[in-house]
Write an enzyme that holds these catalytic residues in place. Structure first.
Site, PDB file in Angstrom:
ATOM      1  N   LYS A  14     -93.105  14.903  39.081  1.00 19.35           N
ATOM      2  CA  LYS A  14     -92.259  15.481  40.132  1.00 19.35           C
ATOM      3  C   LYS A  14     -90.801  15.582  39.668  1.00 19.35           C
ATOM      4  O   LYS A  14     -90.169  16.626  39.804  1.00 19.35           O
ATOM      5  CB  LYS A  14     -92.329  14.634  41.426  1.00 19.35           C
ATOM      6  CG  LYS A  14     -93.731  14.515  42.005  1.00 19.35           C
ATOM      7  CD  LYS A  14     -93.759  13.679  43.273  1.00 19.35           C
ATOM      8  CE  LYS A  14     -93.402  12.218  43.079  1.00 19.35           C
ATOM      9  NZ  LYS A  14     -94.390  11.435  42.328  1.00 19.35           N
ATOM     10  N   ARG A  89     -93.390  10.834  51.766  1.00 22.48           N
ATOM     11  CA  ARG A  89     -94.455  10.059  51.132  1.00 22.48           C
ATOM     12  C   ARG A  89     -95.381   9.417  52.151  1.00 22.48           C
ATOM     13  O   ARG A  89     -96.307   8.700  51.762  1.00 22.48           O
ATOM     14  CB  ARG A  89     -93.830   8.968  50.262  1.00 22.48           C
ATOM     15  CG  ARG A  89     -93.824   9.300  48.764  1.00 22.48           C
ATOM     16  CD  ARG A  89     -93.116   8.175  48.052  1.00 22.48           C
ATOM     17  NE  ARG A  89     -93.442   8.051  46.666  1.00 22.48           N
ATOM     18  CZ  ARG A  89     -92.681   8.499  45.675  1.00 22.48           C
ATOM     19  NH1 ARG A  89     -91.588   9.164  45.916  1.00 22.48           N
ATOM     20  NH2 ARG A  89     -93.032   8.267  44.425  1.00 22.48           N
ATOM     21  N   ARG A 128     -93.149   5.857  30.012  1.00 23.05           N
ATOM     22  CA  ARG A 128     -91.802   5.921  30.589  1.00 23.05           C
ATOM     23  C   ARG A 128     -91.201   4.523  30.669  1.00 23.05           C
ATOM     24  O   ARG A 128     -90.014   4.330  30.425  1.00 23.05           O
ATOM     25  CB  ARG A 128     -91.876   6.552  31.991  1.00 23.05           C
ATOM     26  CG  ARG A 128     -90.525   6.833  32.595  1.00 23.05           C
ATOM     27  CD  ARG A 128     -90.623   7.526  33.947  1.00 23.05           C
ATOM     28  NE  ARG A 128     -91.234   6.656  34.945  1.00 23.05           N
ATOM     29  CZ  ARG A 128     -91.506   7.034  36.186  1.00 23.05           C
ATOM     30  NH1 ARG A 128     -91.249   8.255  36.588  1.00 23.05           N
ATOM     31  NH2 ARG A 128     -92.058   6.188  37.040  1.00 23.05           N
ATOM     32  N   ARG A 134     -87.262   0.952  33.997  1.00 23.80           N
ATOM     33  CA  ARG A 134     -87.584   0.907  35.424  1.00 23.80           C
ATOM     34  C   ARG A 134     -88.514  -0.257  35.729  1.00 23.80           C
ATOM     35  O   ARG A 134     -89.448  -0.539  34.984  1.00 23.80           O
ATOM     36  CB  ARG A 134     -88.236   2.234  35.853  1.00 23.80           C
ATOM     37  CG  ARG A 134     -87.204   3.269  36.189  1.00 23.80           C
ATOM     38  CD  ARG A 134     -87.802   4.602  36.496  1.00 23.80           C
ATOM     39  NE  ARG A 134     -88.778   4.573  37.585  1.00 23.80           N
ATOM     40  CZ  ARG A 134     -89.159   5.663  38.239  1.00 23.80           C
ATOM     41  NH1 ARG A 134     -88.659   6.827  37.937  1.00 23.80           N
ATOM     42  NH2 ARG A 134     -90.049   5.564  39.203  1.00 23.80           N
ATOM     43  N   ARG A 145     -98.911   0.905  42.784  1.00 18.89           N
ATOM     44  CA  ARG A 145     -98.312   2.170  43.219  1.00 18.89           C
ATOM     45  C   ARG A 145     -99.390   3.222  43.476  1.00 18.89           C
ATOM     46  O   ARG A 145     -99.294   3.985  44.426  1.00 18.89           O
ATOM     47  CB  ARG A 145     -97.339   2.699  42.145  1.00 18.89           C
ATOM     48  CG  ARG A 145     -96.103   1.829  41.973  1.00 18.89           C
ATOM     49  CD  ARG A 145     -95.067   2.533  41.122  1.00 18.89           C
ATOM     50  NE  ARG A 145     -94.610   3.719  41.806  1.00 18.89           N
ATOM     51  CZ  ARG A 145     -93.970   4.723  41.225  1.00 18.89           C
ATOM     52  NH1 ARG A 145     -93.697   4.675  39.936  1.00 18.89           N
ATOM     53  NH2 ARG A 145     -93.594   5.775  41.911  1.00 18.89           N
TER      54      ARG A 145
HETATM   55  P1  B4P Z   1     -91.860  11.774  36.223  1.00 21.72           P
HETATM   56  O1  B4P Z   1     -91.413  13.211  36.322  1.00 21.72           O
HETATM   57  O2  B4P Z   1     -90.795  10.752  36.010  1.00 21.72           O
HETATM   58  O3  B4P Z   1     -92.794  11.362  37.461  1.00 21.72           O
HETATM   59  P2  B4P Z   1     -92.533  11.265  39.030  1.00 21.72           P
HETATM   60  O4  B4P Z   1     -93.735  11.920  39.654  1.00 21.72           O
HETATM   61  O5  B4P Z   1     -91.195  11.820  39.416  1.00 21.72           O
HETATM   62  O6  B4P Z   1     -92.502   9.695  39.208  1.00 21.72           O
HETATM   63  P3  B4P Z   1     -92.399   8.614  40.336  1.00 21.72           P
HETATM   64  O7  B4P Z   1     -93.339   8.944  41.455  1.00 21.72           O
HETATM   65  O8  B4P Z   1     -92.636   7.353  39.563  1.00 21.72           O
HETATM   66  O9  B4P Z   1     -90.920   8.523  40.888  1.00 21.72           O
HETATM   67  P4  B4P Z   1     -90.055   8.241  42.189  1.00 21.72           P
HETATM   68  O10 B4P Z   1     -88.709   8.083  41.632  1.00 21.72           O
HETATM   69  O11 B4P Z   1     -90.275   9.355  43.162  1.00 21.72           O
HETATM   70  O12 B4P Z   1     -92.904  11.739  35.024  1.00 21.72           O
HETATM   71  C1  B4P Z   1     -93.448  10.505  34.557  1.00 21.72           C
HETATM   72  C2  B4P Z   1     -93.542  10.501  33.040  1.00 21.72           C
HETATM   73  O13 B4P Z   1     -94.444  11.500  32.593  1.00 21.72           O
HETATM   74  C3  B4P Z   1     -92.202  10.812  32.344  1.00 21.72           C
HETATM   75  O14 B4P Z   1     -92.055   9.962  31.258  1.00 21.72           O
HETATM   76  C4  B4P Z   1     -92.344  12.275  31.889  1.00 21.72           C
HETATM   77  O15 B4P Z   1     -91.610  12.555  30.717  1.00 21.72           O
HETATM   78  C5  B4P Z   1     -93.832  12.379  31.641  1.00 21.72           C
HETATM   79  N1  B4P Z   1     -94.360  13.709  31.914  1.00 21.72           N
HETATM   80  C6  B4P Z   1     -94.065  14.491  32.983  1.00 21.72           C
HETATM   81  N2  B4P Z   1     -94.749  15.653  32.927  1.00 21.72           N
HETATM   82  C7  B4P Z   1     -95.532  15.579  31.786  1.00 21.72           C
HETATM   83  C8  B4P Z   1     -96.485  16.470  31.184  1.00 21.72           C
HETATM   84  N3  B4P Z   1     -96.777  17.675  31.708  1.00 21.72           N
HETATM   85  N4  B4P Z   1     -97.104  16.052  30.057  1.00 21.72           N
HETATM   86  C9  B4P Z   1     -96.821  14.860  29.507  1.00 21.72           C
HETATM   87  N5  B4P Z   1     -95.910  13.963  30.025  1.00 21.72           N
HETATM   88  C10 B4P Z   1     -95.289  14.331  31.150  1.00 21.72           C
HETATM   89  O16 B4P Z   1     -90.499   6.893  42.954  1.00 21.72           O
HETATM   90  C11 B4P Z   1     -90.107   5.562  42.603  1.00 21.72           C
HETATM   91  C12 B4P Z   1     -90.274   4.545  43.753  1.00 21.72           C
HETATM   92  O17 B4P Z   1     -89.272   4.794  44.766  1.00 21.72           O
HETATM   93  C13 B4P Z   1     -91.569   4.553  44.593  1.00 21.72           C
HETATM   94  O18 B4P Z   1     -92.596   3.773  44.054  1.00 21.72           O
HETATM   95  C14 B4P Z   1     -91.098   3.917  45.941  1.00 21.72           C
HETATM   96  O19 B4P Z   1     -91.041   2.513  45.907  1.00 21.72           O
HETATM   97  C15 B4P Z   1     -89.719   4.458  46.097  1.00 21.72           C
HETATM   98  N6  B4P Z   1     -89.686   5.687  46.927  1.00 21.72           N
HETATM   99  C16 B4P Z   1     -89.270   6.922  46.488  1.00 21.72           C
HETATM  100  N7  B4P Z   1     -89.368   7.813  47.474  1.00 21.72           N
HETATM  101  C17 B4P Z   1     -89.858   7.161  48.562  1.00 21.72           C
HETATM  102  C18 B4P Z   1     -90.194   7.564  49.883  1.00 21.72           C
HETATM  103  N8  B4P Z   1     -90.045   8.838  50.275  1.00 21.72           N
HETATM  104  N9  B4P Z   1     -90.680   6.636  50.752  1.00 21.72           N
HETATM  105  C19 B4P Z   1     -90.829   5.366  50.374  1.00 21.72           C
HETATM  106  N10 B4P Z   1     -90.541   4.904  49.135  1.00 21.72           N
HETATM  107  C20 B4P Z   1     -90.057   5.799  48.224  1.00 21.72           C
END
Ligand code: B4P
Length: 194
Positions: A14, A89, A128, A134, A145
């Site tokens: 995302k 979420r 990551r 993190r 998670r």
């Molecule tokens: P990311 O792009 O970092 O993944 P993400 O989906 O954004 O991650 P996440 O769900 O952990 O984050 P958030 O901050 O929202 O990609 C992951 C890895 O994969 C990276 O290293 C990237 O380089 C690699 N990658 C990406 N695409 C690729 C591809 N096509 N091929 C190969 N590699 C690839 O959430 C963090 C925490 O915040 C949650 O657990 C929760 O506690 C809290 N939180 C956030 N929003 C919330 C909400 N609305 N309500 C309640 N809690 C919340």
């Protein structure tokens, strides 16, 4: 105004794809993960509360997240539109977002869900974790998670599907190819800005 939700499990890309979408379509990016990490790093009361949940791989309570979002939407009222990354979420967050946007005479137009197999999610998040520092990227927390995702976040996809707004994209391809698939859907609503 065009408003997009980018949806998917932890590690589905995302944050990665939001960067591409923001630079191509000039939407205002709202990432609750980034906002929460910023609160944590500044040791604000909200950050101290949120950290307890994030460190355990749990979702932060709805009222904390919803309160934080409302002000961010107001701050960018002249935006071309918003991309909501990692929000909503839970179903109550989705309902609250609809109310907030209705109050501002707008709505969610499209929800793009990234579909990635669980083994790939774990591999990416462990990768990551090696570089990001993190607290939520070790094996036990990743399992937690993903469990939280299935029980609390997956129903959000059903909610948007019921409203005819959900499109699913396979997020298991390269970053560039995944972006091309997302862009095909967005282009039906909005043209890229060079
Ligand atoms: P990311 O792009 O970092 O993944 P993400 O989906 O954004 O991650 P996440 O769900 O952990 O984050 P958030 O901050 O929202 O990609 C992951 C890895 O994969 C990276 O290293 C990237 O380089 C690699 N990658 C990406 N695409 C690729 C591809 N096509 N091929 C190969 N590699 C690839 O959430 C963090 C925490 O915040 C949650 O657990 C929760 O506690 C809290 N939180 C956030 N929003 C919330 C909400 N609305 N309500 C309640 N809690 C919340």
């Amino acid at each position: 105004m065009f408003n997009l939700v980018l949806f998917g499990p932890p590690g589905s890309g995302k944050g990665t794809q939001s960067e591409n979408i923001v630079s191509t379509y000039k939407l205002q990016h709202i990432s609750t993960g980034d906002l929460l990490r910023d609160e944590v790093s500044r040791h604000t009361p909200l950050g101290t509360e949120a950290k307890k949940y994030m460190d355990q791989g749990m979702l932060v309570p709805d009222e904390v997240v919803i309160g934080m979002i409302s002000g961010k939407i107001d701050d960018a009222r002249d935006a071309r539109g918003f991309i909501f990354d990692g929000f909503p979420r839970t179903r109550p967050q989705a309902e609250a977002l609809d109310k907030l946007l209705e109050f501002k005479n707008t709505k969610i137009h499209l929800v793009l869900a990234l579909d990635v197999p669980e083994a790939e999610l774990t591999k990416r998040l462990l990768g990551r974790g090696e570089t990001s520092g993190r607290s939520d990227d070790n094996e036990d927390i990743i399992k937690k998670r993903i469990t939280e995702y299935h029980s609390k976040t997956q129903p959000v996809a059903n909610y948007y599907n019921e409203h005819g707004k959900l499109e699913t994209v396979t997020g298991n391809h390269s970053i560039t190819d995944t972006f091309k698939m997302l862009a095909k859907h967005i282009n039906k609503y909005l043209l890229p800005i060079k």
